[in-house]
Design an enzyme around this catalytic site. Structure first.
Site, PDB file in Angstrom:
ATOM      1  N   ASP A  47      13.212  -9.453  23.416  1.00  0.00           N
ATOM      2  CA  ASP A  47      12.976 -10.526  22.458  1.00  0.00           C
ATOM      3  C   ASP A  47      13.980 -10.366  21.333  1.00  0.00           C
ATOM      4  OD1 ASP A  47      10.954 -12.670  21.407  1.00  0.00           O
ATOM      5  OD2 ASP A  47      11.364 -11.336  19.731  1.00  0.00           O
ATOM      6  N   ASP A  83       6.935  -9.548  17.909  1.00  0.00           N
ATOM      7  CA  ASP A  83       8.110  -9.548  18.788  1.00  0.00           C
ATOM      8  C   ASP A  83       7.892  -8.670  20.019  1.00  0.00           C
ATOM      9  OD1 ASP A  83       9.377 -11.234  17.028  1.00  0.00           O
ATOM     10  OD2 ASP A  83      10.261  -9.592  15.885  1.00  0.00           O
ATOM     11  N   GLU A 125      14.904 -14.758  26.343  1.00  0.00           N
ATOM     12  CA  GLU A 125      14.430 -16.107  26.076  1.00  0.00           C
ATOM     13  C   GLU A 125      15.617 -17.036  25.922  1.00  0.00           C
ATOM     14  OE1 GLU A 125      10.799 -17.082  23.140  1.00  0.00           O
ATOM     15  OE2 GLU A 125      12.009 -15.348  22.684  1.00  0.00           O
TER      16      GLU A 125
END
Ligand SMILES: [Zn+2]
Length: 470
Positions: free
Chosen positions: A213, A395, A313
Site C-alpha cells: 500500500d 495502511d 493498488e
C-alpha cells in the site's frame, strides 16, 4: 535495451566542446523548424494566388532524410562553421524536428495516446537543456573503466567507474547503440543505450505474495515484513526529502526573489547575482530529486529481488493531485515512478506485479472478517471494525487486503478469469474514461509463463467475487 548513465568529469576545454556540440544541435533544430515553417507559409501564400497545386513550391517532407538533404545543401551558407562539430550534432537537431513534427501529426490524426501535441516551437538558448546524441563513430567505454570516448570529443573522464557496462561489453553480452551527453544541474552526463543479453533468472521466491500500500505517512506498507526493505511491522518510512529541504529551499528562494531576475514583459535580463542565487536554489531541488530517486530504487529493488508477487493498488494520482493540499505530499513519494520501476524490475527478477482495480475497496474492507465500511475519511489513520472489533493501522489493513486478493484466488485463477475480464460497465465507466491507455496484461489467452513479465489487473468484478467468499 538498457541504459547506462555516467557522470562525466570533462576538462574546461572539453566542456567548451560539449557546449559547442549541444549548441550546434539546437542551431540545426531551429534552422530545420524555420525552414519547415517557411515552406508551409510559402505554399499557403502561393495557393492564394490561384497557382495550380502541381506548380507550387515543392513541399518539404517532414522526415529526417529530407531534412538532412536540405541541411546539407544549406549548411555552407547558414553555418559555415559546421566543420567544427561532429555531423551527429546537427543530426540530433534535425532528428528532434522530425520527431516533433511526427508527434504533432499523429496527435492531430488521433493516432497518439496522451496529451495533444502542438506544433513544435523554437528552442531558446537559455532555457534548453544542452544535449547531443551520437549514433555512429567511435563510441567506446575505455578498458581503464574511468574514461569514455565519443566522436570528435575524444576521451572524457568519468566521475564513477564504468565497470558495470565495461564488464558486459568485454563478455560480449552488451552492445552500445547510441550515446547521449546532456547537462543536468550543471553537470554533464553520458548515457549509453545498449542492447543487452539478459539471462532469464528464476523467480526468487515465487510462493510469496506481498500486498504493497503506497501512502503518504509511510512510503509503503507491506502486508508482511521483509528484512532489509521494511521494519519489523512491514512499514517503509517516507523520508520526506522535500519537506526536510523546505527550510533550505525557503532561504535560497528568498535570496533569489530579492535579486533582479528575468521579466518577460519588460525584457529585463537576470543579473549575475540572480543567476548565482538561482543556481543555489536549483542545487537544493536536484539534491532532493537525487535522494528521492535513490530511496525509490532501493525500495523497488528490495521488493523485486525477494518477493515472487507484488500486489499494488491502481491509484488515481492525476485525480488526487487536483487536491492542492495533498499534491505536494503525493508528489514527494512519486507513486507512478514506484510502479514503473516495479514493473520492469519484477520482470527482471522473474516475478510478477498485480495491479488491483482502482475501485477495489482495499482501505474500507476489514482484513479479519471482510466487512466493508461504507465510508472512511482520509484523516482516519486507524481502522476499527464494528463487526469483529479489529483495530489495525489503516495502511497495513489495506496492504493485507491486497495480498489476500491474490493469495486466495491463486495465480491460475487470476490468469484464467481475472486477467481478461473487463470491469463492469456500470462501475468502470469513469475508470475507462480516465485511463485512456490500458496497460498490458489485458488479453487473457496467455500462459502464466509468458505472462510473468506483464502487469496484471484484478478487475472489480473479480475482487467482488472473491470478497463474497468471506
Ligand atoms: Zn472485521
Amino acid at each position: 535495451m538498457r541504459a547506462y548513465r555516467f557522470a562525466l568529469d570533462p576538462t574546461p576545454r572539453q566542456v567548451r566542446d560539449l557546449e559547442r556540440h549541444a549548441g550546434a544541435a539546437r542551431f540545426a533544430y531551429n534552422w530545420a523548424l524555420a525552414t519547415v515553417k517557411a515552406n508551409l507559409s510559402q505554399r499557403a501564400a502561393e495557393a492564394t494566388y490561384d497557382i495550380a497545386a502541381d506548380e507550387l513550391t515543392p513541399a518539404l517532407m517532414w522526415n529526417l532524410p529530407a531534412l538532412r538533404r536540405a541541411w546539407n545543401q544549406a549548411k555552407d551558407e547558414v553555418a559555415p562553421w559546421w566543420t567544427e562539430c561532429s555531423k551527429e550534432a546537427f543530426n540530433t537537431g534535425l532528428d528532434g524536428v522530425a520527431r516533433a513534427l511526427r508527434n504533432f501529426r499523429d496527435s492531430r490524426a488521433g493516432k497518439r495516446a496522451g496529451r495533444t501535441v502542438g506544433f513544435p516551437r523554437f528552442k531558446s538558448r537559455r532555457r534548453t537543456t544542452p544535449s547531443v546524441r551520437f549514433t555512429t563513430g567511435a563510441i567506446r567505454v575505455e578498458g581503464d573503466r574511468t574514461h569514455v570516448t565519443l566522436p570528435r570529443l575524444g576521451r572524457i573522464k568519468t566521475h564513477e567507474s564504468t565497470r558495470k557496462l565495461a564488464r558486459r561489453i568485454e563478455q560480449g553480452s552488451a552492445r552500445i547503440l547510441t550515446a547521449t551527453v546532456r547537462r543536468e544541474a550543471g553537470r554533464w552526463f553520458c548515457s549509453f543505450t545498449c542492447e543487452v543479453q539478459r539471462t532469464e533468472r528464476a523467480r526468487t521466491r515465487p510462493e510469496v505474495v506481498v500486498g504493497v500500500d503506497l501512502g503518504i505517512t509511510h512510503l509503503a506498507v507491506l502486508s508482511s515484513a521483509i528484512p532489509g526493505v521494511s521494519d519489523a511491522d512491514g512499514f517503509v518510512p517516507n523520508p520526506r526529502h522535500l519537506g526536510r529541504a523546505q527550510r533550505a529551499l525557503a532561504r535560497v528562494s528568498r535570496r533569489v526573489s530579492r535579486r533582479v531576475g528575468p521579466d518577460r514583459r519588460t525584457g529585463q535580463r537576470p543579473s549575475k547575482r540572480w543567476e548565482k542565487a538561482n543556481r543555489q536554489r536549483n542545487r537544493v531541488h536536484h539534491r532532493v530529486a537525487d535522494l528521492r530517486r535513490d530511496g525509490l530504487h532501493k525500495l523497488t529493488t528490495g521488493l523485486a529481488t525477494t518477493i515472487g508477487t507484488v500486489v499494488v493498488e491502481d491509484l488515481n494520482v492525476a485525480g488526487m493531485l487536483k487536491n492542492r493540499k495533498l499534491a505536494r505530499h503525493l508528489c514527494d513519494p512519486s507513486f507512478g515512478e514506484i510502479r514503473r520501476q516495479l514493473r520492469y524490475k519484477m520482470c527482471w527478477s522473474g516475478g510478477r506485479l498485480v495491479v488491483a482495480d482502482r475501485w477495489f475497496p482495499s482501505s474500507k474492507t476489514c482484513s479479519a472478517c471482510g466487512a466493508v465500511k461504507p465510508k472512511l475519511s482520509l484523516s482516519t489513520r486507524v481502522f476499527r471494525c464494528e463487526h469483529c472489533g479489529l483495530v489495525i493501522d489503516r495502511d497495513l489493513n489495506a496492504a493485507i487486503n491486497l495480498q489476500r486478493q491474490v493469495a486466495q484466488s491463486g495465480w491460475e485463477t487470476i490468469n484464467g478469469r481475472g486477467a481478461d475480464q473487463k470491469t463492469k460497465p456500470g462501475l468502470a465507466g469513469g475508470c475507462e474514461a480516465s485511463t485512456p491507455h490500458r496497460l498490458a496484461g489485458q488479453d487473457g489467452d496467455r500462459s502464466p509463463v509468458t505472462a510473468s513479465c506483464d502487469e496484471w489487473r484484478l478487475t472489480h468484478a473479480h475482487s467482488q467475487r472473491i470478497g463474497g467468499r468471506h
